[in-house]
Design a protein around this motif. Structure first.
Motif, PDB file in Angstrom:
ATOM      1  N   GLU A   1      -5.138  15.086  13.797  1.00 44.94           N
ATOM      2  CA  GLU A   1      -4.310  14.367  12.835  1.00 44.94           C
ATOM      3  C   GLU A   1      -4.903  13.001  12.514  1.00 44.94           C
ATOM      4  OE1 GLU A   1       0.091  16.115  13.799  1.00 44.94           O
ATOM      5  OE2 GLU A   1      -0.620  14.473  15.056  1.00 44.94           O
ATOM      6  N   LEU A   2      -4.729  12.606  11.263  1.00 46.91           N
ATOM      7  CA  LEU A   2      -5.212  11.315  10.775  1.00 46.91           C
ATOM      8  C   LEU A   2      -4.138  10.708   9.892  1.00 46.91           C
ATOM      9  CD1 LEU A   2      -7.478   9.203  10.155  1.00 46.91           C
ATOM     10  CD2 LEU A   2      -8.194  10.723   8.288  1.00 46.91           C
ATOM     11  N   GLY A   3      -3.863   9.425  10.087  1.00 45.29           N
ATOM     12  CA  GLY A   3      -2.860   8.751   9.272  1.00 45.29           C
ATOM     13  C   GLY A   3      -3.323   7.379   8.824  1.00 45.29           C
ATOM     14  N   TYR A   4      -2.976   7.024   7.598  1.00 36.24           N
ATOM     15  CA  TYR A   4      -3.236   5.683   7.063  1.00 36.24           C
ATOM     16  C   TYR A   4      -1.909   5.111   6.577  1.00 36.24           C
ATOM     17  CZ  TYR A   4      -4.519   1.961   3.845  1.00 36.24           C
ATOM     18  OH  TYR A   4      -4.602   0.749   3.193  1.00 36.24           O
ATOM     19  N   TYR A   5      -1.615   3.861   6.966  1.00 34.07           N
ATOM     20  CA  TYR A   5      -0.333   3.243   6.667  1.00 34.07           C
ATOM     21  C   TYR A   5      -0.556   1.816   6.189  1.00 34.07           C
ATOM     22  CZ  TYR A   5       0.703   7.166   9.661  1.00 34.07           C
ATOM     23  OH  TYR A   5       0.734   8.421  10.202  1.00 34.07           O
ATOM     24  N   ALA A   6       0.068   1.461   5.070  1.00 34.63           N
ATOM     25  CA  ALA A   6      -0.101   0.126   4.494  1.00 34.63           C
ATOM     26  C   ALA A   6       1.263  -0.430   4.113  1.00 34.63           C
ATOM     27  CB  ALA A   6      -1.014   0.180   3.277  1.00 34.63           C
ATOM     28  N   THR A   7       1.466  -1.717   4.370  1.00 33.77           N
ATOM     29  CA  THR A   7       2.711  -2.388   4.006  1.00 33.77           C
ATOM     30  C   THR A   7       2.418  -3.670   3.254  1.00 33.77           C
ATOM     31  OG1 THR A   7       2.832  -3.632   6.081  1.00 33.77           O
ATOM     32  CG2 THR A   7       3.914  -1.485   6.031  1.00 33.77           C
ATOM     33  N   ASN A   8       3.303  -3.985   2.326  1.00 31.63           N
ATOM     34  CA  ASN A   8       3.294  -5.281   1.648  1.00 31.63           C
ATOM     35  C   ASN A   8       4.682  -5.882   1.810  1.00 31.63           C
ATOM     36  OD1 ASN A   8       4.164  -6.727  -1.146  1.00 31.63           O
ATOM     37  ND2 ASN A   8       2.052  -7.236  -0.622  1.00 31.63           N
ATOM     38  N   VAL A   9       4.751  -7.066   2.396  1.00 29.85           N
ATOM     39  CA  VAL A   9       6.024  -7.745   2.641  1.00 29.85           C
ATOM     40  C   VAL A   9       6.035  -9.055   1.865  1.00 29.85           C
ATOM     41  CG1 VAL A   9       7.551  -8.767   4.361  1.00 29.85           C
ATOM     42  CG2 VAL A   9       6.228  -6.721   4.930  1.00 29.85           C
ATOM     43  N   LYS A  10       7.059  -9.234   1.041  1.00 27.60           N
ATOM     44  CA  LYS A  10       7.213 -10.455   0.251  1.00 27.60           C
ATOM     45  C   LYS A  10       8.481 -11.169   0.686  1.00 27.60           C
ATOM     46  CE  LYS A  10       7.537 -12.188  -4.502  1.00 27.60           C
ATOM     47  NZ  LYS A  10       7.546 -11.808  -5.944  1.00 27.60           N
ATOM     48  N   VAL A  11       8.345 -12.394   1.186  1.00 24.74           N
ATOM     49  CA  VAL A  11       9.489 -13.192   1.621  1.00 24.74           C
ATOM     50  C   VAL A  11      10.217 -13.715   0.392  1.00 24.74           C
ATOM     51  CG1 VAL A  11      10.233 -15.204   2.919  1.00 24.74           C
ATOM     52  CG2 VAL A  11       8.326 -13.820   3.756  1.00 24.74           C
ATOM     53  N   LYS A  12      11.505 -13.420   0.286  1.00 23.85           N
ATOM     54  CA  LYS A  12      12.247 -13.746  -0.925  1.00 23.85           C
ATOM     55  C   LYS A  12      12.379 -15.245  -1.143  1.00 23.85           C
ATOM     56  CE  LYS A  12      15.848 -11.090  -1.804  1.00 23.85           C
ATOM     57  NZ  LYS A  12      15.408 -10.241  -2.928  1.00 23.85           N
ATOM     58  N   ALA A  13      12.507 -16.038  -0.082  1.00 23.36           N
ATOM     59  CA  ALA A  13      12.740 -17.473  -0.228  1.00 23.36           C
ATOM     60  C   ALA A  13      11.504 -18.214  -0.723  1.00 23.36           C
ATOM     61  CB  ALA A  13      13.202 -18.068   1.097  1.00 23.36           C
ATOM     62  N   THR A  14      10.335 -17.794  -0.293  1.00 27.19           N
ATOM     63  CA  THR A  14       9.099 -18.527  -0.612  1.00 27.19           C
ATOM     64  C   THR A  14       8.175 -17.783  -1.565  1.00 27.19           C
ATOM     65  OG1 THR A  14       7.902 -17.604   1.284  1.00 27.19           O
ATOM     66  CG2 THR A  14       9.198 -19.609   1.656  1.00 27.19           C
ATOM     67  N   GLY A  15       8.339 -16.475  -1.675  1.00 23.35           N
ATOM     68  CA  GLY A  15       7.429 -15.682  -2.492  1.00 23.35           C
ATOM     69  C   GLY A  15       6.120 -15.359  -1.806  1.00 23.35           C
ATOM     70  N   SER A  16       5.929 -15.794  -0.561  1.00 24.22           N
ATOM     71  CA  SER A  16       4.693 -15.518   0.168  1.00 24.22           C
ATOM     72  C   SER A  16       4.626 -14.038   0.531  1.00 24.22           C
ATOM     73  CB  SER A  16       4.602 -16.375   1.423  1.00 24.22           C
ATOM     74  OG  SER A  16       5.688 -16.108   2.294  1.00 24.22           O
ATOM     75  N   GLU A  17       3.409 -13.483   0.592  1.00 23.97           N
ATOM     76  CA  GLU A  17       3.215 -12.072   0.852  1.00 23.97           C
ATOM     77  C   GLU A  17       2.289 -11.852   2.041  1.00 23.97           C
ATOM     78  OE1 GLU A  17       2.377  -9.524  -2.457  1.00 23.97           O
ATOM     79  OE2 GLU A  17       3.206 -10.959  -3.894  1.00 23.97           O
ATOM     80  N   VAL A  18       2.545 -10.770   2.774  1.00 25.06           N
ATOM     81  CA  VAL A  18       1.710 -10.367   3.900  1.00 25.06           C
ATOM     82  C   VAL A  18       1.362  -8.891   3.730  1.00 25.06           C
ATOM     83  CG1 VAL A  18       1.573 -10.035   6.394  1.00 25.06           C
ATOM     84  CG2 VAL A  18       2.748 -12.044   5.468  1.00 25.06           C
ATOM     85  N   ASP A  19       0.062  -8.589   3.768  1.00 23.10           N
ATOM     86  CA  ASP A  19      -0.413  -7.209   3.704  1.00 23.10           C
ATOM     87  C   ASP A  19      -0.916  -6.789   5.076  1.00 23.10           C
ATOM     88  OD1 ASP A  19      -0.056  -6.602   0.900  1.00 23.10           O
ATOM     89  OD2 ASP A  19      -1.658  -8.033   0.498  1.00 23.10           O
ATOM     90  N   SER A  20      -0.520  -5.588   5.503  1.00 20.10           N
ATOM     91  CA  SER A  20      -0.956  -5.043   6.786  1.00 20.10           C
ATOM     92  C   SER A  20      -1.328  -3.577   6.598  1.00 20.10           C
ATOM     93  CB  SER A  20       0.149  -5.157   7.844  1.00 20.10           C
ATOM     94  OG  SER A  20       0.594  -6.497   7.997  1.00 20.10           O
ATOM     95  N   SER A  21      -2.227  -3.097   7.458  1.00 21.43           N
ATOM     96  CA  SER A  21      -2.606  -1.685   7.396  1.00 21.43           C
ATOM     97  C   SER A  21      -2.917  -1.176   8.794  1.00 21.43           C
ATOM     98  CB  SER A  21      -3.807  -1.474   6.476  1.00 21.43           C
ATOM     99  OG  SER A  21      -4.947  -2.140   6.981  1.00 21.43           O
ATOM    100  N   THR A  22      -2.763   0.129   8.970  1.00 21.11           N
ATOM    101  CA  THR A  22      -3.025   0.780  10.249  1.00 21.11           C
ATOM    102  C   THR A  22      -3.672   2.135   9.995  1.00 21.11           C
ATOM    103  OG1 THR A  22      -1.115  -0.271  11.303  1.00 21.11           O
ATOM    104  CG2 THR A  22      -2.002   1.691  12.369  1.00 21.11           C
ATOM    105  N   VAL A  23      -4.681   2.463  10.782  1.00 23.07           N
ATOM    106  CA  VAL A  23      -5.293   3.785  10.765  1.00 23.07           C
ATOM    107  C   VAL A  23      -5.079   4.407  12.138  1.00 23.07           C
ATOM    108  CG1 VAL A  23      -7.424   5.123  10.555  1.00 23.07           C
ATOM    109  CG2 VAL A  23      -7.016   3.173   9.043  1.00 23.07           C
ATOM    110  N   GLY A  24      -4.519   5.602  12.173  1.00 26.81           N
ATOM    111  CA  GLY A  24      -4.243   6.274  13.439  1.00 26.81           C
ATOM    112  C   GLY A  24      -4.952   7.608  13.530  1.00 26.81           C
ATOM    113  N   LEU A  25      -5.511   7.904  14.696  1.00 24.89           N
ATOM    114  CA  LEU A  25      -6.170   9.172  14.985  1.00 24.89           C
ATOM    115  C   LEU A  25      -5.495   9.796  16.197  1.00 24.89           C
ATOM    116  CD1 LEU A  25      -9.839   7.814  14.846  1.00 24.89           C
ATOM    117  CD2 LEU A  25      -8.677   9.022  13.007  1.00 24.89           C
TER     118      LEU A  25
END
Length: 322
Positions: A230-254
């Protein structure tokens, strides 16, 4: 909630266990389903001690009424004896788990309305028990809701799920002014199974109100006897509503598992990256499970991550489902 990806995979598999039919008469059926898991576990924290945890103690009733040869109306309600803390104490009580009404059709799929989980709750690769990938889901992610509508269809080669949720009771991280939507699309080709997920949540009652977008892609291969890859790729984008700042994260799992008679050996590794160093984590696990009886497994597992002052985790447990 915080769930590991591979643990979700195990949950999905456990949900497919054969329920016990306790009534069947004139188009009315009642099935009883449940699961239990007790484990001694030592976590990753430095100098952590072994402790006993009751991590599952659930049972539920699935009632269905035949409308015609294709269509059924049903209701499901579940009682969760391991809700709240996993180590129950004096005065603890069971909570209500999944509770919904549904229409089921073999030709066009099923639709559920009530307290249940969305498509992303099905995401996950591997077969860990305690120490799977943890860098993808954060504490505010919300895939299960009291006010959910979920549609599922499976035509063999292709399958899919769409779910939406509101929170007009202000009981979860979504809140009255928030929203949640996710979907799953999959295809089975030869010995491969490919699945894609997408989720979009506006979490107005989270600790830090935010908007989240989640993308997940998974591939499974079962072309070698007794072996699953099994192989998985996971990506998230989080935007803080108060400041508009964004954080991108990703994970690859085997992950991989191999079965020899009644013993299954499994291992997995994940690589995590993020704009925020504290959210980065590489995780691994190795386990062996022995099938004591149908849908009953005794297991031993070790796992770890690359955090500072982290130690190897150890778990010894038994789980059963029906």
């Amino acid at each position: 909630m915080k769930k590991t990806l591979v643990a979700l995979g195990v949950m999905a598999a456990a949900g497919s266990a054969q329920a016990i039919e306790i009534y069947n008469n004139e188009g009315v059926t009642v099935d009883l389903a449940g699961d239990i898991e007790v484990v001694y576990v030592k976590g990753f924290d430095k100098d952590a001690e072994f402790q006993q945890e009751i991590q599952d103690a659930d049972f539920g009733f699935d009632v269905r009424y035949a409308i015609n040869d294709d269509l059924q109306f049903g209701g499901y309600w579940e009682f969760d004896g391991a809700s709240g803390t996993v180590t129950s104490g004096q005065g603890s009580s069971a909570d209500v788990g999944d509770t919904y009404v549904a229409l089921y059709s073999q030709s066009i799929g099923s639709i559920k309305v009530g307290r249940t989980c969305g498509a992303l709750d099905d995401a996950g690769v591997g077969s860990d028990f305690q120490f799977g990938i943890s860098s993808f889901f954060n504490n505010d992610s919300t895939f299960c809701e009291d006010e959910m509508i979920r549609y599922d269809v499976d035509k063999g080669t292709f399958y899919g799920t769409v779910s939406i949720a509101q929170d007009h009771n202000n009981s979860t991280n979504i809140g009255t002014d928030g929203s949640y939507f996710d979907l799953k699309l999959g295809a089975r080709v030869a010995d491969f199974d490919f699945t894609g997920y997408y989720g979009d949540g506006d979490l107005t009652l989270a600790t830090i109100p935010k908007e989240e977008q989640i993308l997940a892609l998974e591939a499974r291969y079962a072309g070698v006897e007794n072996l699953n890859l099994e192989l998985g790729y996971y990506a998230t984008n989080v935007k803080v509503k108060a400041t508009g700042s964004e954080v991108d994260s990703s994970t690859v799992g085997l992950a991989a598992d191999y079965t020899i008679d009644s013993v299954t050996i499994a291992a997995g590794y994940s690589f995590g990256s993020s704009d925020v160093d504290a959210l980065e984590s590489d995780n691994w696990f190795l386990n062996a499970g022995y099938a004591l009886a149908p849908n009953t497994t005794a297991y031993a597992e070790v796992g770890g991550d690359d955090a500072d002052n982290s130690e190897v985790g150890v778990a010894l447990g038994v789980k059963a489902s029906f």
